[in-house]
Design a protein around this motif. Structure first.
Motif, PDB file in Angstrom:
ATOM      1  N   ILE A  10       0.847  -1.209   0.000  1.00 46.75           N
ATOM      2  CA  ILE A  10       0.000   0.000   0.000  1.00 46.75           C
ATOM      3  C   ILE A  10       0.874   1.248   0.000  1.00 46.75           C
ATOM      4  O   ILE A  10       0.630   2.204  -0.738  1.00 46.75           O
ATOM      5  CB  ILE A  10      -0.944  -0.002   1.213  1.00 46.75           C
ATOM      6  CG1 ILE A  10      -1.953  -1.137   1.092  1.00 46.75           C
ATOM      7  CG2 ILE A  10      -1.680   1.330   1.315  1.00 46.75           C
ATOM      8  CD1 ILE A  10      -2.822  -1.325   2.333  1.00 46.75           C
ATOM      9  N   ARG A  11       1.912   1.222   0.874  1.00 47.18           N
ATOM     10  CA  ARG A  11       2.838   2.366   0.929  1.00 47.18           C
ATOM     11  C   ARG A  11       3.533   2.565  -0.417  1.00 47.18           C
ATOM     12  O   ARG A  11       3.702   3.688  -0.890  1.00 47.18           O
ATOM     13  CB  ARG A  11       3.887   2.151   2.018  1.00 47.18           C
ATOM     14  CG  ARG A  11       3.374   2.322   3.426  1.00 47.18           C
ATOM     15  CD  ARG A  11       4.534   2.397   4.402  1.00 47.18           C
ATOM     16  NE  ARG A  11       4.064   2.452   5.774  1.00 47.18           N
ATOM     17  CZ  ARG A  11       3.912   1.386   6.536  1.00 47.18           C
ATOM     18  NH1 ARG A  11       4.220   0.181   6.068  1.00 47.18           N
ATOM     19  NH2 ARG A  11       3.473   1.509   7.779  1.00 47.18           N
ATOM     20  N   LYS A  12       3.966   1.464  -1.008  1.00 52.18           N
ATOM     21  CA  LYS A  12       4.664   1.527  -2.296  1.00 52.18           C
ATOM     22  C   LYS A  12       3.767   2.129  -3.372  1.00 52.18           C
ATOM     23  O   LYS A  12       4.169   3.013  -4.136  1.00 52.18           O
ATOM     24  CB  LYS A  12       5.080   0.111  -2.700  1.00 52.18           C
ATOM     25  CG  LYS A  12       6.257   0.051  -3.653  1.00 52.18           C
ATOM     26  CD  LYS A  12       7.559   0.176  -2.911  1.00 52.18           C
ATOM     27  CE  LYS A  12       8.732  -0.164  -3.816  1.00 52.18           C
ATOM     28  NZ  LYS A  12      10.027   0.075  -3.141  1.00 52.18           N
ATOM     29  N   SER A  13       2.520   1.644  -3.425  1.00 50.49           N
ATOM     30  CA  SER A  13       1.575   2.147  -4.430  1.00 50.49           C
ATOM     31  C   SER A  13       1.294   3.624  -4.218  1.00 50.49           C
ATOM     32  O   SER A  13       1.285   4.424  -5.171  1.00 50.49           O
ATOM     33  CB  SER A  13       0.270   1.358  -4.360  1.00 50.49           C
ATOM     34  OG  SER A  13       0.491  -0.005  -4.587  1.00 50.49           O
ATOM     35  N   HIS A  14       1.066   4.001  -2.951  1.00 47.73           N
ATOM     36  CA  HIS A  14       0.762   5.392  -2.631  1.00 47.73           C
ATOM     37  C   HIS A  14       1.936   6.305  -2.994  1.00 47.73           C
ATOM     38  O   HIS A  14       1.746   7.402  -3.528  1.00 47.73           O
ATOM     39  CB  HIS A  14       0.439   5.509  -1.137  1.00 47.73           C
ATOM     40  CG  HIS A  14      -0.016   6.877  -0.738  1.00 47.73           C
ATOM     41  ND1 HIS A  14      -1.273   7.363  -1.030  1.00 47.73           N
ATOM     42  CD2 HIS A  14       0.625   7.878  -0.074  1.00 47.73           C
ATOM     43  CE1 HIS A  14      -1.405   8.576  -0.561  1.00 47.73           C
ATOM     44  NE2 HIS A  14      -0.262   8.929   0.027  1.00 47.73           N
ATOM     45  N   ARG A  15       3.148   5.846  -2.736  1.00 43.30           N
ATOM     46  CA  ARG A  15       4.344   6.645  -3.006  1.00 43.30           C
ATOM     47  C   ARG A  15       4.514   6.894  -4.502  1.00 43.30           C
ATOM     48  O   ARG A  15       4.725   8.023  -4.931  1.00 43.30           O
ATOM     49  CB  ARG A  15       5.578   5.930  -2.462  1.00 43.30           C
ATOM     50  CG  ARG A  15       6.874   6.724  -2.643  1.00 43.30           C
ATOM     51  CD  ARG A  15       8.058   5.898  -2.183  1.00 43.30           C
ATOM     52  NE  ARG A  15       7.855   5.421  -0.816  1.00 43.30           N
ATOM     53  CZ  ARG A  15       8.558   4.427  -0.279  1.00 43.30           C
ATOM     54  NH1 ARG A  15       9.457   3.786  -0.992  1.00 43.30           N
ATOM     55  NH2 ARG A  15       8.332   4.071   0.973  1.00 43.30           N
ATOM     56  N   TYR A  16       4.389   5.846  -5.301  1.00 50.72           N
ATOM     57  CA  TYR A  16       4.601   6.012  -6.744  1.00 50.72           C
ATOM     58  C   TYR A  16       3.464   6.797  -7.401  1.00 50.72           C
ATOM     59  O   TYR A  16       3.692   7.590  -8.317  1.00 50.72           O
ATOM     60  CB  TYR A  16       4.782   4.653  -7.420  1.00 50.72           C
ATOM     61  CG  TYR A  16       6.140   4.048  -7.156  1.00 50.72           C
ATOM     62  CD1 TYR A  16       7.298   4.709  -7.560  1.00 50.72           C
ATOM     63  CD2 TYR A  16       6.276   2.835  -6.492  1.00 50.72           C
ATOM     64  CE1 TYR A  16       8.560   4.172  -7.318  1.00 50.72           C
ATOM     65  CE2 TYR A  16       7.526   2.289  -6.242  1.00 50.72           C
ATOM     66  CZ  TYR A  16       8.658   2.959  -6.655  1.00 50.72           C
ATOM     67  OH  TYR A  16       9.895   2.433  -6.411  1.00 50.72           O
ATOM     68  N   LEU A  17       2.253   6.561  -6.927  1.00 49.76           N
ATOM     69  CA  LEU A  17       1.137   7.352  -7.444  1.00 49.76           C
ATOM     70  C   LEU A  17       1.330   8.827  -7.108  1.00 49.76           C
ATOM     71  O   LEU A  17       1.046   9.708  -7.928  1.00 49.76           O
ATOM     72  CB  LEU A  17      -0.182   6.849  -6.860  1.00 49.76           C
ATOM     73  CG  LEU A  17      -0.772   5.575  -7.460  1.00 49.76           C
ATOM     74  CD1 LEU A  17      -1.943   5.093  -6.630  1.00 49.76           C
ATOM     75  CD2 LEU A  17      -1.195   5.795  -8.898  1.00 49.76           C
ATOM     76  N   GLY A  18       1.834   9.084  -5.909  1.00 50.02           N
ATOM     77  CA  GLY A  18       2.093  10.468  -5.493  1.00 50.02           C
ATOM     78  C   GLY A  18       3.145  11.133  -6.356  1.00 50.02           C
ATOM     79  O   GLY A  18       3.022  12.306  -6.717  1.00 50.02           O
ATOM     80  N   ILE A  19       4.199  10.370  -6.693  1.00 52.95           N
ATOM     81  CA  ILE A  19       5.259  10.927  -7.547  1.00 52.95           C
ATOM     82  C   ILE A  19       4.730  11.228  -8.938  1.00 52.95           C
ATOM     83  O   ILE A  19       4.980  12.292  -9.514  1.00 52.95           O
ATOM     84  CB  ILE A  19       6.442   9.937  -7.628  1.00 52.95           C
ATOM     85  CG1 ILE A  19       7.137   9.835  -6.267  1.00 52.95           C
ATOM     86  CG2 ILE A  19       7.432  10.378  -8.704  1.00 52.95           C
ATOM     87  CD1 ILE A  19       8.209   8.775  -6.210  1.00 52.95           C
ATOM     88  N   ILE A  20       3.957  10.284  -9.490  1.00 54.45           N
ATOM     89  CA  ILE A  20       3.439  10.446 -10.850  1.00 54.45           C
ATOM     90  C   ILE A  20       2.464  11.621 -10.932  1.00 54.45           C
ATOM     91  O   ILE A  20       2.500  12.429 -11.862  1.00 54.45           O
ATOM     92  CB  ILE A  20       2.742   9.157 -11.319  1.00 54.45           C
ATOM     93  CG1 ILE A  20       3.781   8.025 -11.451  1.00 54.45           C
ATOM     94  CG2 ILE A  20       2.027   9.373 -12.648  1.00 54.45           C
ATOM     95  CD1 ILE A  20       3.155   6.667 -11.694  1.00 54.45           C
ATOM     96  N   LEU A  21       1.593  11.724  -9.929  1.00 55.39           N
ATOM     97  CA  LEU A  21       0.531  12.729  -9.971  1.00 55.39           C
ATOM     98  C   LEU A  21       0.912  14.052  -9.319  1.00 55.39           C
ATOM     99  O   LEU A  21       0.237  15.055  -9.525  1.00 55.39           O
ATOM    100  CB  LEU A  21      -0.715  12.182  -9.271  1.00 55.39           C
ATOM    101  CG  LEU A  21      -1.343  10.936  -9.896  1.00 55.39           C
ATOM    102  CD1 LEU A  21      -2.453  10.420  -9.019  1.00 55.39           C
ATOM    103  CD2 LEU A  21      -1.863  11.248 -11.284  1.00 55.39           C
ATOM    104  N   GLY A  22       1.992  14.049  -8.529  1.00 56.15           N
ATOM    105  CA  GLY A  22       2.351  15.249  -7.779  1.00 56.15           C
ATOM    106  C   GLY A  22       2.576  16.470  -8.646  1.00 56.15           C
ATOM    107  O   GLY A  22       2.113  17.570  -8.329  1.00 56.15           O
ATOM    108  N   VAL A  23       3.288  16.283  -9.755  1.00 55.30           N
ATOM    109  CA  VAL A  23       3.584  17.414 -10.638  1.00 55.30           C
ATOM    110  C   VAL A  23       2.293  17.971 -11.240  1.00 55.30           C
ATOM    111  O   VAL A  23       2.095  19.190 -11.286  1.00 55.30           O
ATOM    112  CB  VAL A  23       4.556  16.986 -11.761  1.00 55.30           C
ATOM    113  CG1 VAL A  23       4.753  18.122 -12.754  1.00 55.30           C
ATOM    114  CG2 VAL A  23       5.896  16.566 -11.172  1.00 55.30           C
ATOM    115  N   GLN A  24       1.399  17.071 -11.676  1.00 49.53           N
ATOM    116  CA  GLN A  24       0.143  17.538 -12.262  1.00 49.53           C
ATOM    117  C   GLN A  24      -0.742  18.214 -11.216  1.00 49.53           C
ATOM    118  O   GLN A  24      -1.393  19.220 -11.504  1.00 49.53           O
ATOM    119  CB  GLN A  24      -0.611  16.373 -12.902  1.00 49.53           C
ATOM    120  CG  GLN A  24      -1.892  16.776 -13.617  1.00 49.53           C
ATOM    121  CD  GLN A  24      -1.662  17.817 -14.698  1.00 49.53           C
ATOM    122  OE1 GLN A  24      -0.708  17.731 -15.465  1.00 49.53           O
ATOM    123  NE2 GLN A  24      -2.531  18.823 -14.755  1.00 49.53           N
TER     124      GLN A  24
END
Length: 269
Positions: A10-24
């Motif tokens: 869950i942490r891994k998924s949340h972290r990568y989703l955050g990185i991908i979507l953070g800029v947008q």
């Protein structure tokens, strides 16, 4: 081999989703701030324009029928779309839009919203005082029309004739051909005048250009700016939902309070 817990994934998924979507998400936030802190009328350039003048009720005009008869003598006219009184370089002018040739159902249904460059919609200008047909605007006439729109035109930088524009052009989805008159001041603005319609179409300046840039980032439509149904925006919206949900789940599974409750329930059993 030790198996990794659900918390880890869950942490891994949340972290990568955050990185991908953070800029947008940052772009959306910056765009929202810019939109909310700017007056939309100023973005449209209303503050740069002169107040619109009305025609004198005492002016002499011929009947539009005279213009229509003159036009029929030189061109095929199947039906009339609209007749409008406009001003061109200080002169009252009839702007007549008509269908010539086969008229498809789509064009008829579109009515007055049909663009001037549509294949079966023609435009004819005529002097309202004499009924004499006049051609599309020249460079000099377009310059007069542009200057009459700007409150304080300081200096003309350049005048361009546009027969076509790309999807990213600031004059996209407007009637062509058109004259683009750029002034050094105020605010590096460009006034667009339709050559065939004889009328002002748009004013673009630095504030509008920045707004348009943020709007592109906001809609994620990097081609035409205004398509809210594009695949990229839909995908990021779904990923954003997953990110928020994974954050709630992560809080639930990692909260000390929740863990204590679960432990007590375990002990009771």
């Amino acid at each position: 081999m030790k198996l990794k817990s659900n918390n880890y994934y869950i942490r891994k998924s949340h972290r990568y989703l955050g990185i991908i979507l953070g800029v947008q998400f940052l772009f959306w936030t910056l765009g929202g701030l810019y939109f909310s802190w700017n007056d939309i009328d100023e973005v449209h350039g209303d503050h740069l324009r002169k107040e619109k003048r009305n025609f004198s009720a005492s002016m002499n005009m011929v009947s539009p029928q005279v213009v229509l008869d003159n036009l029929k003598a030189k061109a095929q006219v199947d039906s009339v779309l609209s007749i409008q009184l406009i001003e061109v370089a200080g002169v009252p002018v009839y702007q007549l839009r008509y269908f010539s040739g086969a008229m498809d159902h789509a064009a008829h249904a579109a009515g007055s919203h049909m663009p001037a460059q549509a294949s079966n919609v023609k435009v004819q200008l005529a002097n309202a005082a004499s009924g004499k047909l006049i051609p599309a605007l020249t460079k000099e006439e377009a310059l007069v029309v542009a200057k009459s729109q700007v409150a304080d035109p300081v200096k003309v930088e350049k005048v361009e004739y546009l027969s076509e524009v790309g999807a990213h052009h600031e004059y996209r989805e407007k009637p062509l051909p058109a004259w683009a008159v750029t002034f050094s001041q105020p605010d590096n603005c460009t006034v667009y005048v339709s050559a065939e319609l004889g009328t002002f179409q748009a004013i673009r300046h630095n504030q509008w250009r920045l707004f348009d840039f943020f709007w592109m980032l906001h809609t994620m439509d990097y081609e035409s700016r205004d398509n809210f149904g594009n695949i990229l925006l839909r995908a990021f919206s779904i990923f954003g939902l997953f990110t928020v949900l994974s954050g709630f789940v992560l809080y639930f599974v990692s909260s000390p309070g929740i863990r204590k409750v679960k432990k007590k329930v375990h002990q009771v059993r």
